[in-house]
Design a protein around this motif. Structure first.
Motif, short mmCIF file in Angstrom:
data_model
loop_
_atom_site.label_atom_id
_atom_site.label_comp_id
_atom_site.label_asym_id
_atom_site.label_seq_id
_atom_site.Cartn_x
_atom_site.Cartn_y
_atom_site.Cartn_z
N GLU A 115 0.97 -1.12 -0.07
CA GLU A 115 0.21 0.12 0.11
C GLU A 115 0.88 1.26 0.00
N ARG A 116 0.35 2.25 -0.33
CA ARG A 116 1.03 3.59 -0.26
C ARG A 116 1.10 3.84 1.34
N ASN A 117 2.31 4.16 1.74
CA ASN A 117 2.43 4.26 3.36
C ASN A 117 2.17 5.63 3.70
N ASP A 118 0.64 5.73 3.67
CA ASP A 118 0.53 7.06 4.16
C ASP A 118 -0.62 7.16 5.27
N SER A 119 -0.62 6.11 5.98
CA SER A 119 -1.41 5.51 6.99
C SER A 119 -1.04 6.49 8.27
N ARG A 120 -2.21 6.92 8.64
CA ARG A 120 -1.93 8.08 9.68
C ARG A 120 -3.30 8.01 10.73
N ASP A 121 -2.71 8.51 11.98
CA ASP A 121 -3.76 8.91 13.02
C ASP A 121 -4.57 9.99 12.65
N GLU A 122 -6.13 9.75 12.51
CA GLU A 122 -6.73 10.98 12.10
C GLU A 122 -6.59 12.43 13.07
N ASP A 123 -6.25 11.95 14.41
CA ASP A 123 -6.14 13.12 15.36
C ASP A 123 -4.61 13.65 15.05
N ASP A 124 -3.66 13.12 14.29
CA ASP A 124 -2.52 13.87 13.81
C ASP A 124 -2.27 13.26 12.45
N PRO A 125 -2.85 14.41 11.54
CA PRO A 125 -2.85 13.99 10.18
C PRO A 125 -1.23 14.20 9.57
N ASP A 126 -0.26 14.87 10.40
CA ASP A 126 0.85 14.90 9.73
C ASP A 126 2.01 13.53 10.26
N GLU A 127 1.38 12.47 11.01
CA GLU A 127 2.01 11.36 11.56
C GLU A 127 1.73 10.26 10.27
N PHE A 128 2.77 9.64 9.63
CA PHE A 128 2.56 8.74 8.89
C PHE A 128 3.73 7.62 8.97
N ILE A 129 3.65 6.39 8.31
CA ILE A 129 4.62 5.36 8.53
C ILE A 129 5.42 5.20 7.15
N PRO A 130 6.42 5.66 7.29
CA PRO A 130 7.46 5.52 6.15
C PRO A 130 7.67 4.15 5.56
N THR A 131 7.98 4.36 4.18
CA THR A 131 8.52 2.79 3.68
C THR A 131 9.70 2.64 4.09
N ARG A 132 9.76 1.16 4.61
CA ARG A 132 11.01 0.57 5.09
C ARG A 132 11.78 -0.39 3.78
N HIS A 133 12.87 -0.46 4.22
CA HIS A 133 13.77 -1.49 3.27
C HIS A 133 13.62 -2.74 3.73
N LEU A 134 13.66 -3.92 2.52
CA LEU A 134 13.53 -5.12 2.86
C LEU A 134 14.88 -5.76 3.53
N ARG A 135 14.40 -6.68 4.42
CA ARG A 135 15.70 -7.12 5.16
C ARG A 135 15.68 -8.84 4.64
N SER A 136 17.03 -9.22 4.85
CA SER A 136 17.32 -10.67 4.29
C SER A 136 16.52 -11.60 5.17
N GLY A 137 16.12 -11.22 6.27
CA GLY A 137 15.45 -12.67 7.03
C GLY A 137 14.35 -11.70 7.86
N PRO A 138 13.50 -12.37 8.69
CA PRO A 138 12.49 -11.92 9.36
C PRO A 138 12.67 -11.22 10.66
N GLY A 139 14.05 -11.17 11.19
CA GLY A 139 14.50 -10.43 12.19
C GLY A 139 14.32 -8.75 12.12
N GLU A 140 14.36 -8.27 12.90
CA GLU A 140 14.55 -6.80 13.15
C GLU A 140 16.02 -6.33 12.85
N ASN A 141 16.99 -6.98 13.34
CA ASN A 141 18.40 -6.66 13.08
C ASN A 141 19.13 -7.35 11.80
N ASP A 142 18.10 -8.15 10.95
CA ASP A 142 18.89 -8.76 10.01
C ASP A 142 19.42 -7.64 8.82
N PRO A 143 20.38 -8.03 8.26
CA PRO A 143 21.05 -7.01 7.29
C PRO A 143 19.90 -6.58 6.26
N ILE A 144 19.99 -5.53 5.84
CA ILE A 144 19.09 -5.27 4.45
C ILE A 144 19.73 -5.78 3.19
#
Length: 602
Positions: free
Chosen positions: A327-356
């Motif tokens: 999806e276009r990552n422009d999901s935001r809270d209606e109370d704070d229209p300037d808040e959005f979730i940025p697009t993030r890079h793909l990682r080599s595995g499911p872990g949060e610390n895996d290399p991109i």
């Protein structure tokens, strides 16, 4: 009758992502394209709903590698076969490989099944429309995969023993008295086991699919407390003690010392390693990271607000199509229209610390697109003016041609390099991992209102880009595969006449693409029209290819700007290769091999 039963257990580890398809869920194409979602291609499952790698898939990969790299097994009766007189079973049994231990931790990011039946991560990919330069419609893919570094246990059983001789014409003889079967001896089985261990040790066996993207590679790992990566056990079933020993523990006595891997010569392939960096940053988005965070934000509220996502047009593609499956990552809270979730890079595995990771499929797609453009430009320039105008009118119809048909009409040399639905390509591009993820920086954008000229409401979005240090991009060119040809009528692979010029021509086309990459005119990843994806090549190292006169060579960037650039060095080398092609009778340079061989000589 004396019978010996063997059991070979091999310890392996995935050296790259591994995917093997099971039963695919049908895609609902009746839904509007903007409401469609990807349907992952998943592994087959066993009765406990665990993902498995089927024995049939493993056997096919191992058998193909043995036949390709060891001619002695080409007509071996141990594999089983089929003839006009009937069929005979294989002496080997490849058992299903359980992937349950490869599943990620329950509830972790990357889990793919909503019901928790399987928790393997998935990776998405797209195909680029050659006409529009955007994500192609119906060309979004999602594959369930086993990450690199996961253990696998391969089990093969075999049975050797004497067979009664059948006299010619004996009604009891297989296939009417002319037996295709031969006696399976202990020496035959142990010899074949040594060959199988050899191809596994050499790294020439890849399991599953997507092998041109570098997936499915495995490597042996030593067993704990042992200097071997295998264990061979066996028992003679012709004696009571041997039979009881097998039935008690299912293996018999240790025979590991009776076999050892056979050493193989280096394959006829060219390996290209590209040292590079990106001054602007690379982005290959993983939309699931944003989905997970968005779901977390919504779960913290009593009533989740409706996501403000709109399928706005961007660069010839909808926001939903802007990234693979995302999806276009422009999901935001209606109370704070300037808040959005940025697009993030793909990682080599499911872990949060895996290399991109920069997927091999992404790099390969960029290389193929540029190779196709080069080939089509040359072919269009050769056509007579009248034929050229007719072809130009035909190409206008490509605006409504789907990307799959576009790929099917690539010039022959492009298909030999990158493959088609009829044959596997000769070029493999491995995943490129980040040596260091580096700090992340947020790049924000806001679309303008085309009517008022001001900022459009609800269109704030952005990307999280890493200033990473990357490992080398690795390409492997299988020179033998360039001479394989598929007869669609007979559905067989038949080799073309030995022609090193065709191999050199393929190298020239690939070299031109590499020269454009080195010149900085071929961006990688997404957001190339916004300045991301620029590439600076410091070195191109080539090894192999002596059979066609390439040899080992390195093209390095000059120090302090003095000397030829990497692109100029590559082009100079390609001119030398092309001169050798021109000197051959009947050849007018590498581009004379762009068209289909059968159309030119059939």
């Amino acid at each position: 009758m004396s019978i010996t039963r063997y059991k070979l257990t091999v310890c392996l580890r995935t050296d790259s992502p591994l995917h093997s398809g099971g039963i695919d869920e049908a895609v609902d194409r009746t839904r509007p394209s903007k409401d469609r979602e990807t349907v992952p291609r998943r592994f087959a499952r066993d009765g406990a709903d665990h993902p498995v790698l089927t024995g049939r898939s493993v056997k096919g990969a191992v058998r193909a590698a043995c036949k390709k790299y060891f001619d002695e097994t080409r007509d071996s009766h141990l594999w089983g076969g089929l003839s006009d007189r009937g069929a005979w079973a294989s002496a080997l049994t490849f058992h299903t490989v359980d992937l349950h231990n490869a599943e990620v931790f329950p509830g972790s990011e990357g889990g793919s099944d909503q019901d928790g039946a399987g928790r393997l991560p998935t990776r998405m990919g797209i195909a680029i429309d050659r006409y529009w330069g955007a994500a192609g419609d119906t060309a979004l893919f999602e594959h369930e995969y086993v990450p690199a570094g996961r253990p696998l246990t391969l089990t093969i059983t075999a049975q050797a023993g004497s067979m009664p001789e059948n006299r010619p014409g004996d009604p009891g003889a297989p296939f009417g008295g002319v037996s295709e079967c031969q006696s399976v001896t202990e020496a035959d089985v142990e010899r074949l086991f040594s060959i199988i261990l050899g191809v596994l040790k050499s790294g020439r066996v890849s399991f599953g699919g997507r092998r041109n993207a570098g997936w499915g590679r495995v490597r042996p790992v030593m067993r704990p407390g042992s200097d071997k990566f295998w264990v061979l056990t066996g028992a003679s079933l012709g004696t009571r003690d041997g039979l009881m020993n097998w039935l008690d523990n299912g293996c018999g006595k240790d025979m590991s010392a009776r076999i050892k891997p056979i050493e193989f010569s280096e394959p006829d392939r060219v390996r290209i390693e590209i040292g590079w960096n990106s001054p602007t940053g690379i982005l290959v988005a993983d939309p699931r990271l944003s989905r997970v965070e968005s779901a977390r934000n919504e779960s913290d509220e009593d009533e989740a607000p409706e996501n403000n996502t709109k399928a706005t047009k961007e660069g010839g593609k909808t926001a939903r199509e802007a990234e693979p499956g995302g999806e276009r990552n422009d999901s935001r809270d209606e109370d704070d229209p300037d808040e959005f979730i940025p697009t993030r890079h793909l990682r080599s595995g499911p872990g949060e610390n895996d290399p991109i990771v920069l997927p091999g499929s992404s790099v390969r797609g960029a290389l193929r697109s540029r190779a196709s453009r080069i080939a089509r430009t040359i072919l269009a320039a050769r056509r007579p003016p009248a034929e050229g105008r007719k072809e130009q009118q035909k190409q206008k119809g490509w605006s409504d041609t789907n990307v799959h048909d576009q790929l099917a009409h690539d010039p022959d040399l492009v298909q030999r390099l990158f493959g088609s639905t009829e044959r596997r390509g000769a070029l493999t591009v491995l995943d490129t991992l980040a040596a260091f993820n580096g700090p992340a920086r947020l790049i924000t954008h806001n679309a303008g209102d085309r009517w008022t000229g001001g900022v459009a409401g609800g269109t704030l979005y952005g990307e999280e880009v890493h200033d990473a240090t990357w490992k080398n991009i690795v390409l492997e060119l299988d020179l033998g595969a360039l001479l394989e040809n598929t007869d669609r009528r007979e559905e067989t692979q038949r080799p073309l006449p030995e022609d090193n010029n065709r191999r050199r021509a393929a190298w020239c086309l690939l070299g031109l693409v590499l020269a454009e990459l080195a010149a900085g005119t071929l961006p990688l990843g997404s957001r190339g029209t916004r300045g991301l994806g620029q590439v600076e090549v410091a070195k191109v190292a080539v090894t192999g290819g002596r059979s066609i006169g390439i040899g080992d060579r390195t093209f390095s960037a000059p120090s302090k700007g003095a000397g030829e650039s990497v692109a100029e060095q590559v082009l100079g080398h390609l001119r030398t290769v092309n001169e050798g092609i021109t000197a051959s009778p009947g050849a007018s340079g590498w581009s004379s091999y762009l068209m289909d061989e059968e159309k030119n000589h059939g």
